[in-house]
Design a protein around this motif. Structure first.
Motif, PDB file in Angstrom:
ATOM      1  N   SER A  76     -24.933  85.316  51.874  1.00 40.34           N
ATOM      2  CA  SER A  76     -24.006  86.431  51.633  1.00 40.34           C
ATOM      3  C   SER A  76     -24.438  87.204  50.391  1.00 40.34           C
ATOM      4  O   SER A  76     -24.388  88.441  50.358  1.00 40.34           O
ATOM      5  N   LEU A  77     -24.911  86.467  49.401  1.00 40.57           N
ATOM      6  CA  LEU A  77     -25.404  87.128  48.185  1.00 40.57           C
ATOM      7  C   LEU A  77     -26.707  87.865  48.469  1.00 40.57           C
ATOM      8  O   LEU A  77     -26.914  88.992  48.011  1.00 40.57           O
ATOM      9  N   GLU A  78     -27.604  87.209  49.227  1.00 38.70           N
ATOM     10  CA  GLU A  78     -28.909  87.822  49.518  1.00 38.70           C
ATOM     11  C   GLU A  78     -28.746  89.087  50.358  1.00 38.70           C
ATOM     12  O   GLU A  78     -29.446  90.083  50.149  1.00 38.70           O
ATOM     13  N   LEU A  79     -27.850  89.039  51.317  1.00 38.34           N
ATOM     14  CA  LEU A  79     -27.648  90.202  52.186  1.00 38.34           C
ATOM     15  C   LEU A  79     -27.046  91.369  51.398  1.00 38.34           C
ATOM     16  O   LEU A  79     -27.506  92.501  51.506  1.00 38.34           O
ATOM     17  N   ALA A  80     -26.040  91.059  50.588  1.00 35.36           N
ATOM     18  CA  ALA A  80     -25.423  92.123  49.786  1.00 35.36           C
ATOM     19  C   ALA A  80     -26.464  92.771  48.878  1.00 35.36           C
ATOM     20  O   ALA A  80     -26.518  93.995  48.734  1.00 35.36           O
ATOM     21  N   ASN A  81     -27.311  91.950  48.320  1.00 37.57           N
ATOM     22  CA  ASN A  81     -28.368  92.434  47.444  1.00 37.57           C
ATOM     23  C   ASN A  81     -29.394  93.264  48.215  1.00 37.57           C
ATOM     24  O   ASN A  81     -29.837  94.316  47.748  1.00 37.57           O
ATOM     25  N   ALA A  82     -29.771  92.774  49.395  1.00 38.58           N
ATOM     26  CA  ALA A  82     -30.758  93.486  50.215  1.00 38.58           C
ATOM     27  C   ALA A  82     -30.222  94.845  50.647  1.00 38.58           C
ATOM     28  O   ALA A  82     -30.952  95.843  50.661  1.00 38.58           O
ATOM     29  N   PHE A  83     -28.937  94.909  50.979  1.00 36.50           N
ATOM     30  CA  PHE A  83     -28.344  96.197  51.387  1.00 36.50           C
ATOM     31  C   PHE A  83     -28.417  97.179  50.223  1.00 36.50           C
ATOM     32  O   PHE A  83     -28.757  98.351  50.401  1.00 36.50           O
ATOM     33  N   LYS A  84     -28.108  96.668  49.043  1.00 35.03           N
ATOM     34  CA  LYS A  84     -28.099  97.528  47.854  1.00 35.03           C
ATOM     35  C   LYS A  84     -29.504  98.032  47.532  1.00 35.03           C
ATOM     36  O   LYS A  84     -29.724  99.229  47.347  1.00 35.03           O
ATOM     37  N   ILE A  85     -30.462  97.101  47.489  1.00 36.74           N
ATOM     38  CA  ILE A  85     -31.832  97.468  47.109  1.00 36.74           C
ATOM     39  C   ILE A  85     -32.469  98.372  48.158  1.00 36.74           C
ATOM     40  O   ILE A  85     -33.256  99.267  47.826  1.00 36.74           O
ATOM     41  N   GLY A  88     -30.858 100.448  50.013  1.00 36.12           N
ATOM     42  CA  GLY A  88     -30.082 101.684  50.168  1.00 36.12           C
ATOM     43  C   GLY A  88     -29.415 101.789  51.527  1.00 36.12           C
ATOM     44  O   GLY A  88     -29.240 102.889  52.066  1.00 36.12           O
ATOM     45  N   ALA A  89     -29.056 100.636  52.119  1.00 34.59           N
ATOM     46  CA  ALA A  89     -28.445 100.627  53.455  1.00 34.59           C
ATOM     47  C   ALA A  89     -26.930 100.705  53.309  1.00 34.59           C
ATOM     48  O   ALA A  89     -26.289  99.749  52.888  1.00 34.59           O
ATOM     49  N   ASP A  90     -26.370 101.872  53.628  1.00 34.62           N
ATOM     50  CA  ASP A  90     -24.932 102.073  53.478  1.00 34.62           C
ATOM     51  C   ASP A  90     -24.203 102.026  54.814  1.00 34.62           C
ATOM     52  O   ASP A  90     -23.069 101.594  54.896  1.00 34.62           O
ATOM     53  N   ARG A  91     -24.853 102.492  55.867  1.00 32.73           N
ATOM     54  CA  ARG A  91     -24.194 102.535  57.173  1.00 32.73           C
ATOM     55  C   ARG A  91     -24.315 101.173  57.864  1.00 32.73           C
ATOM     56  O   ARG A  91     -25.270 100.431  57.635  1.00 32.73           O
ATOM     57  N   LEU A  92     -23.371 100.903  58.745  1.00 36.75           N
ATOM     58  CA  LEU A  92     -23.348  99.608  59.427  1.00 36.75           C
ATOM     59  C   LEU A  92     -24.657  99.359  60.170  1.00 36.75           C
ATOM     60  O   LEU A  92     -25.239  98.270  60.074  1.00 36.75           O
ATOM     61  N   GLU A  93     -25.127 100.355  60.909  1.00 34.68           N
ATOM     62  CA  GLU A  93     -26.342 100.138  61.706  1.00 34.68           C
ATOM     63  C   GLU A  93     -27.569  99.894  60.822  1.00 34.68           C
ATOM     64  O   GLU A  93     -28.464  99.138  61.182  1.00 34.68           O
ATOM     65  N   ASP A  94     -27.595 100.531  59.655  1.00 30.28           N
ATOM     66  CA  ASP A  94     -28.718 100.296  58.735  1.00 30.28           C
ATOM     67  C   ASP A  94     -28.643  98.891  58.155  1.00 30.28           C
ATOM     68  O   ASP A  94     -29.663  98.230  57.967  1.00 30.28           O
ATOM     69  N   ARG A  95     -27.442  98.453  57.852  1.00 26.30           N
ATOM     70  CA  ARG A  95     -27.280  97.106  57.290  1.00 26.30           C
ATOM     71  C   ARG A  95     -27.659  96.041  58.326  1.00 26.30           C
ATOM     72  O   ARG A  95     -28.261  95.022  57.981  1.00 26.30           O
ATOM     73  N   ILE A  96     -27.308  96.276  59.560  1.00 24.24           N
ATOM     74  CA  ILE A  96     -27.699  95.328  60.607  1.00 24.24           C
ATOM     75  C   ILE A  96     -29.219  95.301  60.728  1.00 24.24           C
ATOM     76  O   ILE A  96     -29.836  94.227  60.832  1.00 24.24           O
ATOM     77  N   ALA A  97     -29.850  96.471  60.684  1.00 27.04           N
ATOM     78  CA  ALA A  97     -31.318  96.526  60.752  1.00 27.04           C
ATOM     79  C   ALA A  97     -31.940  95.780  59.575  1.00 27.04           C
ATOM     80  O   ALA A  97     -32.907  95.025  59.734  1.00 27.04           O
ATOM     81  N   VAL A  98     -31.416  95.988  58.386  1.00 31.01           N
ATOM     82  CA  VAL A  98     -31.936  95.296  57.200  1.00 31.01           C
ATOM     83  C   VAL A  98     -31.751  93.786  57.336  1.00 31.01           C
ATOM     84  O   VAL A  98     -32.644  93.007  57.007  1.00 31.01           O
ATOM     85  N   ALA A  99     -30.594  93.369  57.847  1.00 31.07           N
ATOM     86  CA  ALA A  99     -30.325  91.933  58.001  1.00 31.07           C
ATOM     87  C   ALA A  99     -31.305  91.297  58.992  1.00 31.07           C
ATOM     88  O   ALA A  99     -31.796  90.194  58.767  1.00 31.07           O
ATOM     89  N   GLU A 100     -31.581  91.994  60.085  1.00 31.62           N
ATOM     90  CA  GLU A 100     -32.531  91.466  61.074  1.00 31.62           C
ATOM     91  C   GLU A 100     -33.929  91.389  60.464  1.00 31.62           C
ATOM     92  O   GLU A 100     -34.664  90.417  60.670  1.00 31.62           O
ATOM     93  N   GLY A 131     -39.225  84.466  57.487  1.00 32.38           N
ATOM     94  CA  GLY A 131     -39.878  83.545  58.405  1.00 32.38           C
ATOM     95  C   GLY A 131     -38.929  82.741  59.253  1.00 32.38           C
ATOM     96  O   GLY A 131     -39.327  81.777  59.905  1.00 32.38           O
ATOM     97  N   LEU A 132     -37.651  83.134  59.282  1.00 31.05           N
ATOM     98  CA  LEU A 132     -36.660  82.377  60.051  1.00 31.05           C
ATOM     99  C   LEU A 132     -36.690  82.709  61.540  1.00 31.05           C
ATOM    100  O   LEU A 132     -36.143  81.948  62.344  1.00 31.05           O
ATOM    101  N   GLY A 133     -37.286  83.834  61.907  1.00 29.84           N
ATOM    102  CA  GLY A 133     -37.399  84.155  63.322  1.00 29.84           C
ATOM    103  C   GLY A 133     -37.056  85.604  63.605  1.00 29.84           C
ATOM    104  O   GLY A 133     -37.015  86.432  62.708  1.00 29.84           O
ATOM    105  N   LYS A 134     -36.815  85.878  64.891  1.00 29.35           N
ATOM    106  CA  LYS A 134     -36.507  87.246  65.297  1.00 29.35           C
ATOM    107  C   LYS A 134     -35.067  87.307  65.785  1.00 29.35           C
ATOM    108  O   LYS A 134     -34.721  86.704  66.794  1.00 29.35           O
ATOM    109  N   MET A 135     -34.248  88.033  65.030  1.00 29.62           N
ATOM    110  CA  MET A 135     -32.819  88.109  65.297  1.00 29.62           C
ATOM    111  C   MET A 135     -32.462  89.452  65.897  1.00 29.62           C
ATOM    112  O   MET A 135     -33.003  90.480  65.503  1.00 29.62           O
TER     113      MET A 135
END
Lengths: 201, 178
Positions: free
Chosen positions: B65-74, B76-88, B95-99
């Motif tokens: 949860s901390l890593e994702l929040a940080n990744a969204f911030k760094i 610049g992913a503000d929209r839901l679809e961008d955040r989902i793309a960043v999370a994937e 190296g965890l796989g393809k989500m």
């Protein structure tokens, strides 16, 4: 000593890993991940604090064993890798002792622990000191009564298995667990460094 | 400082030569292999004194949860679809796989894995198994939904209803708000 630690650390710390098109990182004969240290620390710390005094030893053995198997297979992959052949192998004069020293330089370069061998009796004993390691991050204030560097213990034993436990066995049935490691000091416990003693099991 | 950009995901990877630590987006990070991940999963699964599976998932949820929040911030992913793309992309970069997030809403969602480090690592090490082993990803998915919809950790229940380790073509995680 033949191994130039500074050169190995400088070169190997620059090796980059990134997921391929499948989101996987194959390398060193294994699949690799690059994950937050907090994930591994969090599970180990919460588990060993919650299982109760009767079961702590068993839980700790399993945590160490995870690293022991990882260290054995990934360690073999590292010392037979193209990166090792290019950077470390040319420095190796005495086998396997220099390989062990080189392995700890790589161990340092890849962020597992800033560590080195301080005593080595071939075939019998190795003492390692770690001056900074992510497993000590479980304590951010005060001192723990629990030595908690399970990963360093497991990998240290594995490195001695690879050095003196006979030929590498991909099935992990022979060689692995020839040695075991105990931790005698820990930064998480207020010591200046972590200390690890490996002897025959 | 090296900065690696993969589509929308921005990863700031650094090495501190004083303490020899690696960080990704400011968080200490470390390499480990599938032996380590699968043995942790097995330990969690075998732990009979407490719910080890839940513990591993919760630790993963807290961490990611901390890593994702940080990744969204760094990134610049503000929209839901961008955040989902960043999370994937973050999942893959680690190296965890393809989500693939199939669908996501505040109350429920579905996430699939086309490839999985934990499942494929387990198969490589021990062969197939008829029960799920990817407790770590259950935590990642819970963290993703909490972060996407601005809710605290433990707001979502995640159930792995299909698993690559059991022979499925894709793993599937069903998400529902508690």
């Amino acid at each position: 000593m033949a191994i130039d630690r500074k050169r190995v650390i400088d070169a190997m710390s620059k090796v980059q890993v990134m997921g391929n098109e499948d989101g996987l990182i194959p390398g060193f004969n294994v699949f690799v991940t690059q994950l937050p240290a907090a994930l591994w620390n969090g599970f180990a710390e919460r588990l060993t604090r919650r299982v109760g005094k009767d079961m702590v030893e068993a839980a700790e053995w399993l945590l160490v064993n995870a690293a022991h198997e990882c260290g054995y297979h990934t360690g073999y992959g590292i010392i037979t890798s193209e990166e090792w052949k290019a950077i470390v192998a040319p420095m190796v004069e005495k086998v396997p002792e220099d390989i062990l020293h080189g392995a700890y330089a790589v161990f340092t370069a890849w962020g597992w622990a800033k560590s080195e061998i301080v005593e080595l009796v071939p075939e019998k004993k190795m003492v390692v000191r770690a001056y900074d390691y992510y497993e000590s991050d479980v304590v951010t204030y005060g001192r723990s009564e629990k030595l908690s560097a399970y990963m360093i213990r497991g990998v240290s034993a594995a490195f001695m298995d690879l050095a003196y436990g006979g030929p590498y066995d991909p099935a992990g049935k022979k060689g692995l667990r020839t040695f075991s490691c105990k931790q005698t000091r820990g930064i998480e416990c207020g010591d200046e460094y972590g200390e690890f003693i490996v002897t025959r099991a | 400082m090296p900065v690696m950009k993969k589509t929308d995901l921005v990863l700031d990877k650094r090495f501190d030569p004083r303490n020899c630590r690696h960080t990704v987006n400011g968080s200490p990070s470390v390499l480990h292999c599938h032996h380590y991940a699968t043995l942790y999963a097995q330990l969690a699964d075998d732990c009979s004194l407490l719910d080890g599976k839940k513990l591993l998932a919760e630790v993963a949820e807290d961490t990611f949860s901390l890593e994702l929040a940080n990744a969204f911030k760094i990134s610049g992913a503000d929209r839901l679809e961008d955040r989902i793309a960043v999370a994937e992309q973050l999942y893959a970069a680690m190296g965890l796989g393809k989500m693939c997030v199939v669908c996501a809403g505040r109350d429920a969602g579905v996430v699939e894995l086309v490839h999985s480090h934990v499942d494929e690592g387990w198969i490589k090490k021990w062969g197939k198994r008829d029960k799920p082993v990817n407790f770590m990803t259950a935590g990642y998915v819970a963290a993703l939904f909490s972060t996407l919809f601005g809710l605290p950790c433990r707001s979502y229940e995640v159930i792995e209803s299909a698993s690559i380790v059991a022979g499925a073509a894709r793993s599937r995680f069903d998400v529902t708000a508690k």
